[in-house]
Design an enzyme around this catalytic site. Structure first.
Site, PDB file in Angstrom:
ATOM      1  N   PRO A  88      -5.889  -7.022  -1.211  1.00  0.00           N
ATOM      2  CA  PRO A  88      -4.967  -5.889  -1.315  1.00  0.00           C
ATOM      3  C   PRO A  88      -3.871  -6.112  -2.363  1.00  0.00           C
ATOM      4  CG  PRO A  88      -5.282  -6.532   0.984  1.00  0.00           C
ATOM      5  CD  PRO A  88      -5.895  -7.605   0.136  1.00  0.00           C
ATOM      6  N   ASP A 168     -19.709  11.843 -16.364  1.00  0.00           N
ATOM      7  CA  ASP A 168     -19.058  11.661 -15.068  1.00  0.00           C
ATOM      8  C   ASP A 168     -17.639  12.165 -15.007  1.00  0.00           C
ATOM      9  OD1 ASP A 168     -21.037  10.407 -13.789  1.00  0.00           O
ATOM     10  OD2 ASP A 168     -20.301   8.386 -14.160  1.00  0.00           O
TER      11      ASP A 168
HETATM   12  C1  4G4 Z   1      -7.992 -11.632   0.584  1.00  0.00           C
HETATM   13  C2  4G4 Z   1      -6.749 -11.686   1.174  1.00  0.00           C
HETATM   14  C3  4G4 Z   1      -9.698  -6.415  -0.284  1.00  0.00           C
HETATM   15  C4  4G4 Z   1      -8.997 -10.859   1.155  1.00  0.00           C
HETATM   16  C5  4G4 Z   1      -6.513 -11.009   2.352  1.00  0.00           C
HETATM   17  C6  4G4 Z   1      -9.904  -7.358   0.716  1.00  0.00           C
HETATM   18  C7  4G4 Z   1      -8.570  -5.030   1.282  1.00  0.00           C
HETATM   19  C8  4G4 Z   1      -9.024  -5.255   0.002  1.00  0.00           C
HETATM   20  C9  4G4 Z   1      -8.786 -10.158   2.342  1.00  0.00           C
HETATM   21  C10 4G4 Z   1      -7.518 -10.232   2.931  1.00  0.00           C
HETATM   22  C11 4G4 Z   1      -9.422  -7.101   1.995  1.00  0.00           C
HETATM   23  C12 4G4 Z   1      -8.771  -4.230  -1.072  1.00  0.00           C
HETATM   24  C13 4G4 Z   1      -7.847  -9.950   5.353  1.00  0.00           C
HETATM   25  C14 4G4 Z   1      -6.135  -8.630   4.164  1.00  0.00           C
HETATM   26  C15 4G4 Z   1      -9.902  -9.339   2.927  1.00  0.00           C
HETATM   27  N1  4G4 Z   1      -8.765  -5.924   2.236  1.00  0.00           N
HETATM   28  N2  4G4 Z   1      -7.902  -3.259  -0.819  1.00  0.00           N
HETATM   29  N3  4G4 Z   1      -9.533  -7.963   3.052  1.00  0.00           N
HETATM   30  N4  4G4 Z   1      -7.230  -9.554   4.127  1.00  0.00           N
HETATM   31  O1  4G4 Z   1      -9.358  -4.301  -2.127  1.00  0.00           O
END
Ligand code: 4G4
Length: 265
Positions: A88, A168
């Site tokens: 995220p 697209d």
């Molecule tokens: C890395 C760090 C991507 C991966 C924390 C991965 C949302 C996205 C994760 C986490 C993800 C996105 C568990 C919060 C795996 N969540 N928005 N989760 N989490 O691209």
């Protein structure tokens, strides 16, 4: 292009590989989609991939050693590939990023689980940190598949129609025009006549107008980025003057102070 996903749930990629455009691109050897199970790089009897966070608190963190070993293994089979962490906190993924990533010979996706990944992985093992949007997933696997999907369909030779990707949404900053197919009447509704006219110049004009109006109604933010060409501006101005004419013709309303009551709808 070589895609390698590092994950504790490699089976999640099975059905993704086995359908549609992605399957065809793999069969034609345009891409490969493989996985490495991070658990295979964990040591000890129980092959543990997570541990409790330093400092305490709820949840678990992905241990760095198995991840680092998996990344090294992926790198040794695809030395020029870039390593991508899906999180995220990453840079927002969009169509432009997808286009840029087509230039890579390979991408190694680090799919985190639990509460996240030990910070020392970010620092020494990751080339790009990407987010597919402002929401939290239980793991990076779906995000990796989304990126593989969006990038693959931009690689020449993967889509049926040779130039479909250029037409697209977003390739010119606009949403797609409306689409219609048979039957000619569906639930009392017929497609715009021009689409059945065979007049290709008029059809192109209608499609551009459809794209512009849909973008204005659904995604005004895309138009406000200001990349319209002269023809597009002319079409919007025509809509503007048409709407102004309609408003001017409403002689009884809008001329005095608000009445507070309902006049004309
Ligand atoms: C890395 C760090 C991507 C991966 C924390 C991965 C949302 C996205 C994760 C986490 C993800 C996105 C568990 C919060 C795996 N969540 N928005 N989760 N989490 O691209």
């Amino acid at each position: 292009m070589e895609f390698i996903a590092l994950t504790i749930f490699p089976d999640l990629f099975a059905s993704f590989r086995e359908h549609g455009i992605i399957k065809r691109a793999i069969d034609r050897k345009i891409i490969s989609v493989t996985t490495l199970n991070i658990r295979d790089f964990a040591t000890g009897k129980h092959r543990v991939t997570d541990d409790r966070p330093y400092g305490g608190g709820p949840g678990m963190v992905m241990k760095p050693e198995p991840l680092a070993a998996a990344i090294r293994a992926a790198k040794s089979s695809a030395p020029s590939a870039k390593t991508v962490l899906l999180s995220p906190q990453g840079r927002a993924f969009d169509q432009k990023t997808a286009r840029e990533l087509t230039a890579c010979s390979g991408l190694i996706f680090v799919c985190g689980r639990y509460e996240g990944v030990d910070e020392r992985i970010y620092q020494n093992y990751i080339d790009l940190e990407i987010s597919i949007g402002d929401y939290v997933l239980t793991g990076g696997e779906l995000a990796a598949m989304i990126i593989i999907d969006a990038v693959t369909r931009l690689i020449p030779g993967t889509l049926g129609g040779e130039d479909s990707a250029e037409k697209d949404s977003f390739s010119d900053g606009l949403l797609e025009h409306a689409h219609y197919t048979r039957p000619p009447v569906f639930e009392d509704d017929a497609p715009p006549e021009v689409l059945l006219s065979g007049n290709h110049k008029e059809i192109e004009k209608w499609r551009l107008e459809s794209s512009l109006i849909r973008t204005l109604l659904k995604r005004r933010d895309l138009l406000e980025k200001g990349a319209l060409d002269r023809q597009e501006i002319a079409i919007l101005k025509k809509w503007c003057t048409d709407i102004e004419a309609i408003i001017r013709a409403q002689s009884s309303s809008g001329t005095g102070p608000p009445s507070g009551g309902q006049q004309k709808r």
